[in-house]
Design a protein around this motif. Structure first.
Motif, PDB file in Angstrom:
ATOM      1  N   LYS A   1       0.832  -1.207   0.000  1.00 41.98           N
ATOM      2  CA  LYS A   1       0.000   0.000   0.000  1.00 41.98           C
ATOM      3  C   LYS A   1       0.866   1.256   0.000  1.00 41.98           C
ATOM      4  O   LYS A   1       0.550   2.246  -0.673  1.00 41.98           O
ATOM      5  CB  LYS A   1      -0.927  -0.004   1.216  1.00 41.98           C
ATOM      6  N   ALA A   2       1.960   1.243   0.766  1.00 46.53           N
ATOM      7  CA  ALA A   2       2.860   2.395   0.784  1.00 46.53           C
ATOM      8  C   ALA A   2       3.445   2.644  -0.598  1.00 46.53           C
ATOM      9  O   ALA A   2       3.536   3.795  -1.058  1.00 46.53           O
ATOM     10  CB  ALA A   2       3.980   2.175   1.807  1.00 46.53           C
TER      11      ALA A   2
ATOM     12  N   ALA B   1      11.001   7.648 -12.398  1.00 50.32           N
ATOM     13  CA  ALA B   1      11.109   8.733 -11.414  1.00 50.32           C
ATOM     14  C   ALA B   1       9.813   8.943 -10.650  1.00 50.32           C
ATOM     15  O   ALA B   1       9.818   9.516  -9.558  1.00 50.32           O
ATOM     16  CB  ALA B   1      11.521  10.030 -12.101  1.00 50.32           C
ATOM     17  N   ARG B   2       8.683   8.477 -11.191  1.00 49.53           N
ATOM     18  CA  ARG B   2       7.388   8.645 -10.526  1.00 49.53           C
ATOM     19  C   ARG B   2       7.071   7.475  -9.590  1.00 49.53           C
ATOM     20  O   ARG B   2       6.084   7.537  -8.845  1.00 49.53           O
ATOM     21  CB  ARG B   2       6.260   8.718 -11.567  1.00 49.53           C
ATOM     22  N   LEU B   3       7.847   6.419  -9.614  1.00 47.79           N
ATOM     23  CA  LEU B   3       7.427   5.174  -8.978  1.00 47.79           C
ATOM     24  C   LEU B   3       7.925   4.973  -7.553  1.00 47.79           C
ATOM     25  O   LEU B   3       7.297   4.253  -6.785  1.00 47.79           O
ATOM     26  CB  LEU B   3       7.879   3.970  -9.829  1.00 47.79           C
ATOM     27  N   TYR B   4       9.045   5.550  -7.198  1.00 48.33           N
ATOM     28  CA  TYR B   4       9.606   5.237  -5.877  1.00 48.33           C
ATOM     29  C   TYR B   4      10.367   6.432  -5.327  1.00 48.33           C
ATOM     30  O   TYR B   4      11.305   6.923  -5.966  1.00 48.33           O
ATOM     31  CB  TYR B   4      10.544   4.020  -5.974  1.00 48.33           C
ATOM     32  N   GLN B   5       9.952   6.882  -4.148  1.00 45.60           N
ATOM     33  CA  GLN B   5      10.665   7.934  -3.416  1.00 45.60           C
ATOM     34  C   GLN B   5      10.976   7.340  -2.032  1.00 45.60           C
ATOM     35  O   GLN B   5      10.074   7.167  -1.210  1.00 45.60           O
ATOM     36  CB  GLN B   5       9.824   9.199  -3.282  1.00 45.60           C
ATOM     37  N   GLY B   6      12.241   7.037  -1.796  1.00 46.87           N
ATOM     38  CA  GLY B   6      12.618   6.222  -0.649  1.00 46.87           C
ATOM     39  C   GLY B   6      12.130   6.721   0.694  1.00 46.87           C
ATOM     40  O   GLY B   6      11.444   5.995   1.433  1.00 46.87           O
ATOM     41  N   THR B   7      12.486   7.954   1.051  1.00 48.66           N
ATOM     42  CA  THR B   7      12.106   8.437   2.380  1.00 48.66           C
ATOM     43  C   THR B   7      10.594   8.554   2.505  1.00 48.66           C
ATOM     44  O   THR B   7      10.031   8.345   3.587  1.00 48.66           O
ATOM     45  CB  THR B   7      12.753   9.805   2.663  1.00 48.66           C
ATOM     46  N   LEU B   8       9.918   8.854   1.411  1.00 47.48           N
ATOM     47  CA  LEU B   8       8.472   9.013   1.443  1.00 47.48           C
ATOM     48  C   LEU B   8       7.780   7.691   1.766  1.00 47.48           C
ATOM     49  O   LEU B   8       6.963   7.611   2.698  1.00 47.48           O
ATOM     50  CB  LEU B   8       8.003   9.573   0.100  1.00 47.48           C
ATOM     51  N   VAL B   9       8.081   6.636   1.032  1.00 46.46           N
ATOM     52  CA  VAL B   9       7.387   5.361   1.270  1.00 46.46           C
ATOM     53  C   VAL B   9       7.791   4.759   2.612  1.00 46.46           C
ATOM     54  O   VAL B   9       6.978   4.105   3.271  1.00 46.46           O
ATOM     55  CB  VAL B   9       7.632   4.360   0.115  1.00 46.46           C
TER      56      VAL B   9
END
Length: 651
Positions: free
Chosen positions: A467-468, A529-537
């Motif tokens: 979900k994250a 670039a739209r699929l994964y933002q480390g600190t965010l998830v």
């Protein structure tokens, strides 16, 4: 890469450079060197798996700065590994060092310069979107970069110290002095302040013959020759307080006019070597020096009219279309390593040494790719270079040949029916076309990968992690959301289990993208670039765990909410089907997909046996837990109703 310690040494001799205002020029960019330098120097997070939207924005600003100054960049990337193993020792040593740094980064929560696994893909996609001319070589790109810059009489931008040795007519612009973030104006014109370097200046400052620079490189220790038998510091000036081996070597070289006499004199200093050893070493030194002699450029024709260069040797065996796609950077250089070397160097990600390699999860995807590349008539194993704890390991892996894939030939793969190529991809991922039909085309591959990851990853990921990931994909302004969450909860050390699970997802996505590319894009390539933002998830996971509401995270746009629910519905249905699979069948399936069965030469390897036992045990524990969970759920209908509605409740 480059000459060991040269950039640090020259930092103490800045009179070797000349300050310039750079504008209105062509520029050949060492792309493989630029990627890590841009990422590491930006302050972007490295321990949570990558900040790809922020990295994309950084690349866009870099290109915009060049455009403002009327600079036309031509980006050149490295290709596959060298075919005669000239750099094998140094590459292996660097991989071992990276494995240790990746463990330290996980334990300490600090940056250790481990490039996130999808950073190169983001770089390529961003340049393609900006229509920046880009070429990917078949091997190491240094000589091709230098040859192109020489013929065009334009400078090279790089941080690789090898370019201090090449004779570049327009010089080198060292990246560390290239002030692209601070574009200045002179009237109506903009420029970038930087320093330029020429070998003539090196020769003048250090008082050695210009033709001796390649000799200096190989005796000082470059990527091709690592000469450690001579203590060069003994030749440093007596007044030098902290003499380096390069300073001593330069002083020693002042007494020579020609490279050959310097090489022969160096061998005399190594009295302990036998005559045969000296002959072999002299040959290696001579070969190393030849790397700095510039050929005619093979890239000029590609940049002007898209024509691939003429090739000789083993690369001639590669089908023409594959060579073109490699040169266009539409295929990964790993394709060449598999075709020509039967070898694959895998991603090194931040993770604890006691956790298994994340690459085990995506191995079945790579096996399908190996089968397509090598063909059923050549079922030879591929050597995968991966990690086990803190060691670099070499495991032989069998290609996989599905029924449909057996009918496909590499040379005519692009001519195969789209339905056949799509079937190969979806069978490898374990999803059906109907499952993905209601999704926007750009999201079909990421969602299919997420399904694959839920089934294959070990230990089994909690659905909250999925979900994250989906929330991160659905946000229309990832940079704003990332900034908001960081303001609330500054980055700390990542949860190692969560980081391990997300790293598995990333390598699954990376290998799926490579398989999709090889098959001619039966699914649209997603915007990474739209699929994964480390600190965010990572910060979303505890919110979901505690039942926190995240509606504000997706903003007011109904499209984001709708997109999230569409993906979540598919994932939940897939997860439910997986959970309903009989436990015995699932255990047998886990055993079949186990790494041990992929080995061909070392099936008795004790490390593989341990991994096999761990995976079977994890599946068994998960089965017992899920059986108990289903029993509890059947006795508590209200709990079931709440869980089914949870995806909508927190929105």
């Amino acid at each position: 890469m480059g000459v060991q310690g040269l950039d640090v040494f020259l930092d103490d001799h800045r009179r070797i450079y000349r300050d310039i205002e750079f504008r209105m020029s062509q520029l050949v960019v060492d792309g493989s060197n630029l990627i890590p330098l841009l990422y590491y120097n930006s302050g972007l997070d490295q321990t949570h798996g990558g900040e790809y939207a922020a990295f994309e924005a950084l690349i866009e600003r870099f290109i915009a700065a060049l455009t403002t100054c009327e600079v036309t960049p031509y980006v050149v990337l490295d290709g596959g590994s060298d075919l005669i193993h000239k750099k094998l020792e140094i590459v292996t040593k660097r991989a071992e060092d990276q494995i240790k740094k990746a463990h330290q980064a996980a334990v300490e929560g600090r940056k250790k310069n481990i490039l996130p696994p999808l950073a190169k893909q983001v770089f390529k996609q961003t340049l393609a979107q900006l229509k920046v001319p880009m070429a990917q070589c078949y091997g190491d790109a240094d000589r091709e970069i230098a040859a192109l810059a020489s013929e065009w009489n334009c400078p090279v931008l790089s941080g690789d110290s090898d370019f201090y040795i090449f004779d570049l007519p327009a010089g080198l612009l060292p990246f560390c002095y290239f002030q692209w973030k601070n574009v200045k104006e002179d009237g109506s014109q903009s420029f970038i302040t930087c320093k330029t370097y020429h070998i003539s200046r090196f020769s003048t400052v250090f008082k050695i013959q210009q033709q001796l620079l390649p000799t200096f490189a190989v005796l000082g220790g470059n990527d091709y020759v690592n000469l450690q038998r001579i203590r060069w510091t003994q030749f440093a000036p007596s007044e030098s307080k902290t003499p380096s081996h390069l300073e001593g070597l330069l002083c020693w070289l002042k007494g020579f006019q020609q490279p050959q006499e310097a090489l022969e004199a160096a061998l005399v200093l190594m009295e302990e070597l036998s005559k045969n050893s000296k002959t072999e070493l002299l040959q290696n030194l001579s070969v190393g020096m030849e790397e700095y002699q510039l050929p005619s450029s093979s890239l000029k024709g590609f940049f002007h009219n898209g024509v691939t260069p003429e090739v000789v040797g083993p690369i001639h065996q590669v089908p023409d279309r594959i060579r073109l796609q490699l040169m266009q950077a539409r295929l990964t250089p790993d394709v060449l390593d598999v075709l020509l070397l039967k070898r694959m160097s895998l991603s090194i990600t931040v993770g604890h040494k006691n956790q298994p390699s994340v690459n085990l999860t995506s191995r079945p995807l790579r096996q399908v790719m190996y089968g397509l590349l090598l063909g059923e008539q050549r079922p030879v194993p591929v050597e995968e270079r991966d990690r086990e704890e803190l060691k670099l390991t070499f495991i032989l892996v069998k290609p996989i040949f599905s029924r449909v894939a057996q009918e496909l030939k590499l040379s005519s793969l692009h001519e195969a029916k789209l339905s056949e190529r799509l079937q190969v991809l979806l069978e490898a991922l374990g999803v059906t076309e109907a499952t993905l039909n209601d999704l926007p085309p750009q999201l079909r591959l990421p969602v299919a990968v997420t399904c694959y990851w839920l089934r294959r990853a070990q230990p089994p990921p909690d659905l909250k992690l999925a979900k994250a990931l989906l929330l991160g994909m659905s946000n229309e302004d990832a940079l704003r959301a990332r900034a908001d969450l960081q303001a609330e909860h500054p980055n700390g050390k990542p949860n190692l289990d969560v980081a391990h699970a997300f790293s598995q997802w990333q390598v699954c996505l990376k290998d799926s993208i490579q398989l999709n590319q090889l098959l001619g894009f039966p699914l649209p390539e997603p915007d990474v670039a739209r699929l994964y933002q480390g600190t965010l998830v990572h910060q979303l996971v505890p919110r979901l765990t505690t039942g926190g509401r995240v509606k504000a995270f997706l903003g007011s746009g109904q499209s984001s909410v709708k997109q999230y629910h569409a993906m979540l519905s598919i994932i939940q249905q897939f997860h439910a089907r997986e959970e309903s699979t009989p436990s015995e069948t699932r255990q047998r399936a886990a055993a079949r997909r186990h790494p041990l069965n992929d080995l061909t030469a070392n099936e008795e390897d004790s490390s593989a046996v341990r991994v096999h036992e761990e995976l079977v045990n994890q599946v068994s524990v998960r089965t017992r837990y899920r059986t108990k969970e289903r029993r509890n759920r059947s006795n508590n209908p209200e709990l079931v109703r709440k869980e089914e509605c949870q995806g909508q409740d927190f929105l």
